[in-house]
Motif scaffolding. Sequence first.
Motif, PDB file in Angstrom:
ATOM      1  N   LEU A 147     -74.701 -83.664 -18.801  1.00  8.31           N
ATOM      2  CA  LEU A 147     -75.590 -83.247 -17.721  1.00  8.31           C
ATOM      3  C   LEU A 147     -76.636 -84.322 -17.412  1.00  8.31           C
ATOM      4  O   LEU A 147     -76.923 -84.614 -16.246  1.00  8.31           O
ATOM      5  CB  LEU A 147     -76.308 -81.945 -18.097  1.00  8.31           C
ATOM      6  CG  LEU A 147     -75.428 -80.701 -18.141  1.00  8.31           C
ATOM      7  CD1 LEU A 147     -76.190 -79.521 -18.706  1.00  8.31           C
ATOM      8  CD2 LEU A 147     -74.902 -80.373 -16.749  1.00  8.31           C
ATOM      9  N   THR A 148     -77.174 -84.916 -18.479  1.00  8.43           N
ATOM     10  CA  THR A 148     -78.129 -86.007 -18.277  1.00  8.43           C
ATOM     11  C   THR A 148     -77.447 -87.164 -17.558  1.00  8.43           C
ATOM     12  O   THR A 148     -78.001 -87.753 -16.622  1.00  8.43           O
ATOM     13  CB  THR A 148     -78.675 -86.479 -19.635  1.00  8.43           C
ATOM     14  OG1 THR A 148     -79.120 -85.341 -20.357  1.00  8.43           O
ATOM     15  CG2 THR A 148     -79.823 -87.454 -19.453  1.00  8.43           C
ATOM     16  N   GLY A 149     -76.223 -87.453 -18.003  1.00  5.82           N
ATOM     17  CA  GLY A 149     -75.456 -88.515 -17.357  1.00  5.82           C
ATOM     18  C   GLY A 149     -75.248 -88.223 -15.878  1.00  5.82           C
ATOM     19  O   GLY A 149     -75.334 -89.115 -15.027  1.00  5.82           O
ATOM     20  N   LEU A 150     -75.015 -86.948 -15.570  1.00  7.21           N
ATOM     21  CA  LEU A 150     -74.800 -86.552 -14.183  1.00  7.21           C
ATOM     22  C   LEU A 150     -76.059 -86.810 -13.346  1.00  7.21           C
ATOM     23  O   LEU A 150     -75.993 -87.381 -12.253  1.00  7.21           O
ATOM     24  CB  LEU A 150     -74.442 -85.060 -14.138  1.00  7.21           C
ATOM     25  CG  LEU A 150     -74.080 -84.484 -12.770  1.00  7.21           C
ATOM     26  CD1 LEU A 150     -72.722 -85.012 -12.327  1.00  7.21           C
ATOM     27  CD2 LEU A 150     -74.059 -82.962 -12.812  1.00  7.21           C
ATOM     28  N   LEU A 151     -77.196 -86.394 -13.876  1.00 10.51           N
ATOM     29  CA  LEU A 151     -78.459 -86.605 -13.163  1.00 10.51           C
ATOM     30  C   LEU A 151     -78.735 -88.089 -12.946  1.00 10.51           C
ATOM     31  O   LEU A 151     -79.044 -88.528 -11.836  1.00 10.51           O
ATOM     32  CB  LEU A 151     -79.622 -86.003 -13.960  1.00 10.51           C
ATOM     33  CG  LEU A 151     -79.892 -84.511 -13.792  1.00 10.51           C
ATOM     34  CD1 LEU A 151     -80.983 -84.054 -14.750  1.00 10.51           C
ATOM     35  CD2 LEU A 151     -80.299 -84.213 -12.362  1.00 10.51           C
ATOM     36  N   VAL A 152     -78.599 -88.851 -14.007  1.00  4.74           N
ATOM     37  CA  VAL A 152     -78.857 -90.295 -13.929  1.00  4.74           C
ATOM     38  C   VAL A 152     -77.829 -90.952 -13.013  1.00  4.74           C
ATOM     39  O   VAL A 152     -78.174 -91.770 -12.144  1.00  4.74           O
ATOM     40  CB  VAL A 152     -78.835 -90.916 -15.343  1.00  4.74           C
ATOM     41  CG1 VAL A 152     -78.897 -92.441 -15.258  1.00  4.74           C
ATOM     42  CG2 VAL A 152     -79.994 -90.387 -16.173  1.00  4.74           C
ATOM     43  N   THR A 174     -80.170 -79.189  -5.931  1.00  2.83           N
ATOM     44  CA  THR A 174     -78.991 -78.423  -6.341  1.00  2.83           C
ATOM     45  C   THR A 174     -78.635 -78.659  -7.804  1.00  2.83           C
ATOM     46  O   THR A 174     -78.279 -77.721  -8.526  1.00  2.83           O
ATOM     47  CB  THR A 174     -77.777 -78.825  -5.472  1.00  2.83           C
ATOM     48  OG1 THR A 174     -78.189 -78.804  -4.105  1.00  2.83           O
ATOM     49  CG2 THR A 174     -76.621 -77.881  -5.679  1.00  2.83           C
ATOM     50  N   ILE A 175     -78.728 -79.942  -8.212  1.00  2.00           N
ATOM     51  CA  ILE A 175     -78.253 -80.301  -9.553  1.00  2.00           C
ATOM     52  C   ILE A 175     -79.225 -79.880 -10.654  1.00  2.00           C
ATOM     53  O   ILE A 175     -78.816 -79.397 -11.712  1.00  2.00           O
ATOM     54  CB  ILE A 175     -78.010 -81.830  -9.633  1.00  2.00           C
ATOM     55  CG1 ILE A 175     -76.923 -82.229  -8.644  1.00  2.00           C
ATOM     56  CG2 ILE A 175     -77.609 -82.237 -11.032  1.00  2.00           C
ATOM     57  CD1 ILE A 175     -75.592 -81.545  -8.890  1.00  2.00           C
ATOM     58  N   ALA A 199     -86.737 -81.350 -19.349  1.00  2.00           N
ATOM     59  CA  ALA A 199     -87.772 -82.291 -18.921  1.00  2.00           C
ATOM     60  C   ALA A 199     -87.355 -83.727 -19.251  1.00  2.00           C
ATOM     61  O   ALA A 199     -87.538 -84.644 -18.441  1.00  2.00           O
ATOM     62  CB  ALA A 199     -89.097 -81.945 -19.595  1.00  2.00           C
ATOM     63  N   THR A 200     -86.777 -83.911 -20.426  1.00  3.44           N
ATOM     64  CA  THR A 200     -86.346 -85.242 -20.833  1.00  3.44           C
ATOM     65  C   THR A 200     -85.255 -85.771 -19.909  1.00  3.44           C
ATOM     66  O   THR A 200     -85.296 -86.933 -19.476  1.00  3.44           O
ATOM     67  CB  THR A 200     -85.825 -85.208 -22.285  1.00  3.44           C
ATOM     68  OG1 THR A 200     -86.822 -84.620 -23.107  1.00  3.44           O
ATOM     69  CG2 THR A 200     -85.501 -86.609 -22.782  1.00  3.44           C
ATOM     70  N   ALA A 201     -84.289 -84.916 -19.622  1.00  2.09           N
ATOM     71  CA  ALA A 201     -83.184 -85.344 -18.765  1.00  2.09           C
ATOM     72  C   ALA A 201     -83.692 -85.728 -17.369  1.00  2.09           C
ATOM     73  O   ALA A 201     -83.312 -86.773 -16.812  1.00  2.09           O
ATOM     74  CB  ALA A 201     -82.133 -84.234 -18.667  1.00  2.09           C
ATOM     75  N   VAL A 202     -84.575 -84.885 -16.813  1.00  2.00           N
ATOM     76  CA  VAL A 202     -85.108 -85.176 -15.479  1.00  2.00           C
ATOM     77  C   VAL A 202     -85.955 -86.451 -15.523  1.00  2.00           C
ATOM     78  O   VAL A 202     -85.850 -87.326 -14.645  1.00  2.00           O
ATOM     79  CB  VAL A 202     -85.937 -83.980 -14.947  1.00  2.00           C
ATOM     80  CG1 VAL A 202     -86.618 -84.340 -13.629  1.00  2.00           C
ATOM     81  CG2 VAL A 202     -85.041 -82.754 -14.754  1.00  2.00           C
ATOM     82  N   ALA A 203     -86.775 -86.576 -16.554  1.00  2.00           N
ATOM     83  CA  ALA A 203     -87.631 -87.759 -16.678  1.00  2.00           C
ATOM     84  C   ALA A 203     -86.790 -89.031 -16.750  1.00  2.00           C
ATOM     85  O   ALA A 203     -87.114 -90.053 -16.121  1.00  2.00           O
ATOM     86  CB  ALA A 203     -88.516 -87.632 -17.921  1.00  2.00           C
ATOM     87  N   LEU A 204     -85.702 -88.931 -17.493  1.00  2.90           N
ATOM     88  CA  LEU A 204     -84.812 -90.102 -17.622  1.00  2.90           C
ATOM     89  C   LEU A 204     -84.272 -90.519 -16.253  1.00  2.90           C
ATOM     90  O   LEU A 204     -84.250 -91.705 -15.902  1.00  2.90           O
ATOM     91  CB  LEU A 204     -83.655 -89.723 -18.553  1.00  2.90           C
ATOM     92  CG  LEU A 204     -83.058 -90.831 -19.418  1.00  2.90           C
ATOM     93  CD1 LEU A 204     -84.122 -91.447 -20.311  1.00  2.90           C
ATOM     94  CD2 LEU A 204     -81.916 -90.272 -20.261  1.00  2.90           C
ATOM     95  N   ILE A 252     -83.424 -88.666  -2.617  1.00  2.00           N
ATOM     96  CA  ILE A 252     -82.763 -88.060  -3.785  1.00  2.00           C
ATOM     97  C   ILE A 252     -83.213 -86.627  -4.051  1.00  2.00           C
ATOM     98  O   ILE A 252     -82.647 -85.940  -4.894  1.00  2.00           O
ATOM     99  CB  ILE A 252     -82.907 -88.916  -5.064  1.00  2.00           C
ATOM    100  CG1 ILE A 252     -84.370 -89.029  -5.490  1.00  2.00           C
ATOM    101  CG2 ILE A 252     -82.257 -90.267  -4.902  1.00  2.00           C
ATOM    102  CD1 ILE A 252     -84.510 -89.586  -6.904  1.00  2.00           C
ATOM    103  N   ALA A 253     -84.226 -86.160  -3.326  1.00  2.00           N
ATOM    104  CA  ALA A 253     -84.603 -84.752  -3.472  1.00  2.00           C
ATOM    105  C   ALA A 253     -83.460 -83.833  -3.030  1.00  2.00           C
ATOM    106  O   ALA A 253     -83.306 -82.725  -3.539  1.00  2.00           O
ATOM    107  CB  ALA A 253     -85.858 -84.444  -2.668  1.00  2.00           C
ATOM    108  N   LEU A 254     -82.657 -84.316  -2.089  1.00  2.00           N
ATOM    109  CA  LEU A 254     -81.572 -83.478  -1.571  1.00  2.00           C
ATOM    110  C   LEU A 254     -80.562 -83.096  -2.668  1.00  2.00           C
ATOM    111  O   LEU A 254     -80.337 -81.901  -2.895  1.00  2.00           O
ATOM    112  CB  LEU A 254     -80.888 -84.180  -0.401  1.00  2.00           C
ATOM    113  CG  LEU A 254     -79.910 -83.290   0.369  1.00  2.00           C
ATOM    114  CD1 LEU A 254     -80.634 -82.192   1.123  1.00  2.00           C
ATOM    115  CD2 LEU A 254     -79.047 -84.112   1.310  1.00  2.00           C
ATOM    116  N   PRO A 255     -79.972 -84.096  -3.347  1.00  2.00           N
ATOM    117  CA  PRO A 255     -79.069 -83.678  -4.437  1.00  2.00           C
ATOM    118  C   PRO A 255     -79.800 -83.022  -5.610  1.00  2.00           C
ATOM    119  O   PRO A 255     -79.261 -82.103  -6.222  1.00  2.00           O
ATOM    120  CB  PRO A 255     -78.391 -84.972  -4.873  1.00  2.00           C
ATOM    121  CG  PRO A 255     -79.278 -86.072  -4.393  1.00  2.00           C
ATOM    122  CD  PRO A 255     -79.938 -85.557  -3.138  1.00  2.00           C
ATOM    123  N   LEU A 256     -81.004 -83.466  -5.898  1.00  2.00           N
ATOM    124  CA  LEU A 256     -81.696 -82.921  -7.081  1.00  2.00           C
ATOM    125  C   LEU A 256     -81.970 -81.431  -6.944  1.00  2.00           C
ATOM    126  O   LEU A 256     -81.926 -80.695  -7.923  1.00  2.00           O
ATOM    127  CB  LEU A 256     -83.019 -83.665  -7.319  1.00  2.00           C
ATOM    128  CG  LEU A 256     -82.904 -85.084  -7.884  1.00  2.00           C
ATOM    129  CD1 LEU A 256     -84.294 -85.634  -8.178  1.00  2.00           C
ATOM    130  CD2 LEU A 256     -82.033 -85.142  -9.129  1.00  2.00           C
TER     131      LEU A 256
END
Lengths: 291, 326
Positions: free
Chosen positions: A25-30, A62-63, A111-116, A56-60
């Motif tokens: 999931l983190t990989g997906l966000l990044v 949803t994801i 939070a960590t995943a989003v921050a990354l 990037i707010a557009l995909p974020l």
Amino acid sequence: MTDHITTVARKEFEDAGRSKLLWALTGLLVGLVIVGYVAIWYTVDDVTAAEVLGFIALPLQTIIPIAALIVGYMAVVGERRSGSIKLLLGLPPNRTDVVFGKLLGRMAVVATAVALAFVVALVLGAVLFGSVPFVDWLAFGAISILFGVSFAGLAVGVSAGVSTRGKSMAIVVGLYMLVLALWELVTAGPYYLIYGEGPPVEAETWYLFVDQFNPITTYTTLVGNVVEGEVFPFMFQYGLEDFEASGMTPAERYAGDAPFYLQDWFGLVVLLCWLVVPVAIGYYRFTKTDL
Amino acid sequence: MAAIETTGLTKTYGELTAVDDLDLTIEDGEVFGFLGPNGAGKSTTINMLLDFARPTSGSATVLGYDAQDDADEISPRVGVLPEGFDVYPRLSGRRHLEFAIETKAATDDPEAILERVGLSAEDAARPAGDYSKGMRQRLATGMALVDDPDLLIMDEPSSGLDPHGIREMQELVRAEADRGTTVFFSSHILEHVEAVCDRIGVLNEGRLVAVDTIDGLRESIGGGATMELVLADAADGHLETARGVAGVTDVAAAGQTLECSIADPAAKATIVTALDDAGATIRDLQIDDVSLESLFTTLTNGGGEIEGQSADETANPAAAKSEAAE
């Protein structure tokens, strides 16, 4: 007692850190951020790092909820079904420690995943577009973390309040469908039945108040305040509501000065509600139940 | 002070009464075996002691604290090996122990605990998800032993263990008892209980049907035994001789075999001499003490079917243990 909450939270975080799903999931966000940035860099000329940030707010929108719901929906009920919760509750932590420890742990994970993802966005912005819109970035990142953490809290709350994994998944998926695909039906639908017409731009105040409780539009409203350019909510539409209204914030739709509960900052309260209410319900149910 | 005391403890699930008006007192320092067939309500009782489940009526105290209202006082003082638990598959065995040590604010050395429960340092470094059932049981036992609890509550501690592991578990229970720890453990297999317990309580269909010491229970079945004699000629002719011996309650003949039920231990030798005097030649002789197992079976209302099963268990301990492993 607080000691136990942090102990449980750290264990949760460490446990999640070894989860392949979480890394995926983190990989997906990044990955999404990287693809977005590179694609814009490739195709659009004359764009600033601050503008790209807004894209990037557009995909974020949803994801992030999907990732956060996946991180949280098994938190408590998964342990209940596997039986590891008996090992945990056989130790000094009690049910309160378990719920809030898990909540903190899973929120930290999201939070960590989003921050990354945001760190990567900042670096790519500097490298590809040559500037660092630090203030925009910080505010956008903070709102996104709050957005993710709210959904994580929602999922952990649900996971504490039900007895089977299936129920937890059904409720979480149902709620996500509600905010993404059915929101207009459940808010504008009654409006139509009451007034004989769909909500116009300047709809009744109660409607504006209720409608803004959609966490996804709340997120785009908040983000729209801190980044350059418009941020549109990506949601299913049924044409019940005036089409023009869909990109507008409650304050913009209110004739005159909007009351505090329709102003943009109220979105922070909305996101906190999505965190607090499910946790309160789930926690209450969990403390009453037989394991 | 009683380590555990239940008063009218009752738990119903809809129509089903899992635990029915249970009054039970476990004294400080004793090793108490809580025995009963699967589904008798043992785990439900333990779950109520640990506040995993709430009683429908009645109450329980653990170490003098109310199991529901003062649960936070109980858990730091008690070591728990729950039934039907699972480990955190991604965390190492050592991390599990460290977590237990952390939550109990204890100073135990994980190495010492690993050694006590028979897990190697290599095992401890692996994710606990790779462990066998027996290793998980050992790990959870280790977590229960952290901070030297006043009371150990173990729900089916022998499940998943091989015979060697069960012996180790029994030694561990004895060692804990020697340190002054009260041990309360449940099992559906009597032989796992009788080796280490000061007292046992037998639970059947939610009701306590017997509470006594092992010796007391033996006495209540009269030290009975069956004796099987293989004779050189047909056993029929010697039926009356055997029946005439005092302390023999029943005799049956089948081919050359004479089967005697004995109430008085002294009758065993008398039968042999009486048969010898009557001119019979004894080829072979076998004595089976009536085990607590059969008492257990009787108490738990077994009937023929379970009796047969318990005979199998006596004849084939390995089979009994593999059943326990499930």
